[in-house]
Motif scaffolding. Structure first.
Motif, short mmCIF file in Angstrom:
data_model
loop_
_atom_site.label_atom_id
_atom_site.label_comp_id
_atom_site.label_asym_id
_atom_site.label_seq_id
_atom_site.Cartn_x
_atom_site.Cartn_y
_atom_site.Cartn_z
N ASP A 53 0.83 -1.20 0.00
CA ASP A 53 0.00 0.00 0.00
C ASP A 53 0.87 1.25 0.00
O ASP A 53 0.55 2.24 -0.67
N LEU A 56 2.32 1.64 -3.54
CA LEU A 56 1.30 2.05 -4.51
C LEU A 56 0.81 3.47 -4.24
O LEU A 56 0.21 4.09 -5.11
N GLY A 57 1.08 3.99 -3.05
CA GLY A 57 0.80 5.40 -2.78
C GLY A 57 1.79 6.31 -3.46
O GLY A 57 1.52 7.50 -3.67
N TRP A 59 3.64 5.12 -6.47
CA TRP A 59 3.46 4.81 -7.89
C TRP A 59 2.15 4.02 -8.03
O TRP A 59 2.01 2.94 -7.46
N SER A 60 1.23 4.53 -8.81
CA SER A 60 -0.06 3.86 -8.98
C SER A 60 0.07 2.57 -9.77
O SER A 60 -0.80 1.70 -9.71
#
Length: 274
Positions: A53, A56-57, A59-60
């Motif tokens: 998480d 992904l915060g 790099w999407s």
């Protein structure tokens, strides 16, 4: 500049350490994306849920990682930036940030209440030293409540104070003081300014992740180029720069003397392009 660097590297291959049979690749996008793919597969896929998480915060997805790395790939990144895994990087920076936050929060719930008491003690009197239109009780009370709530919440990152983050510092209060005001601020307000500066200086998790990824992808790209026997335009400048650095090349001084003898004067046209 590119062509001249390439010629110096080739004509002085032994002193520069440049290989004879390498190929110049004008567009490295495909190879950069391959290096980003490798990083995503090796570092992102294996992360546990919480760390994933976090990543992904930043790099999407893979496209965002590849674009970010491409913007940083030619920079001279710090040595050791790619050391360890991304999971190690997240754990290390998160732990350091949490420990520093915990230390910073100590005592601020009590200090916020003392700041509130000091302002309240002046507010209803005729000698309140600040312009009430610019320092309303409802506003500073909300700011100080947010500060106390942040100090008492182990998970909170920053106090939600908005304008209060600057208004309650000595410079912020002096800016809204009445022209003839006479007052002496308690030390809490100066300490609050230092607290805000310390929060700004906390290690950035996003920056650490971006640095780890860029350095790792940079190393992977260099390996892919070596395997393919290729190099890019930026490599020409970087390689000659490294070849002329005595700390990185034992033949640097001899190379410098030979280039100076061969090219005693350089006239750079369109200098802004450099």
């Amino acid at each position: 500049i590119d062509a001249w660097c390439q010629r110096m590297l080739r004509e002085h291959a032994f002193d520069s350490g440049c290989l004879f049979d390498e190929e110049l690749v004008a567009n490295e996008r495909a190879m950069q994306r391959e290096a980003a793919h490798d990083y995503w597969r090796q570092q992102i896929y294996v992360l546990p849920a919480t760390a994933l998480d976090t990543a992904l915060g930043v790099w999407s997805g893979l496209d965002a990682l590849a674009a970010d790395a491409q913007a940083l790939v030619d920079l001279d990144l710090p040595a050791g930036a790619a050391q360890g895994s991304l999971a190690d990087c997240i754990d290390r920076v998160s732990s350091e940030r949490a420990a520093r936050l915990e230390r910073l929060k100590r005592g601020w719930a009590e200090r916020a209440r003392e700041m509130q008491d000091w302002l309240d003690g002046w507010y209803d009197g005729k000698d309140f030293p600040f312009e009430k239109a610019r320092l309303k009780k409802v506003h500073y009370s909300a700011w100080l409540q947010a500060l106390a709530a942040w100090a008492e919440d182990p998970q909170a990152e920053r106090p939600d104070m908005k304008l209060g983050a600057t208004r309650l510092t000595p410079p912020g209060l002096h800016a809204v003081a009445k022209p003839d005001a006479r007052y002496e601020l308690p030390p809490h307000f100066e300490a609050f300014e230092q607290l805000m500066q310390a929060l700004e200086a906390l290690p950035s998790l996003a920056s650490a992740l971006r640095l780890h990824a860029a350095a790792s992808i940079q190393q992977r790209l260099a390996w892919l180029k070596q395997q393919a026997g290729s190099f890019g335009f930026a490599d020409l400048l970087n390689r000659l720069d490294a070849a002329l650095d005595p700390a990185r090349n034992a033949a640097a001084e001899r190379l410098r003397e030979r280039i100076l003898a061969q090219t005693p004067v350089a006239l750079v046209d369109e200098f802004q392009d450099t």
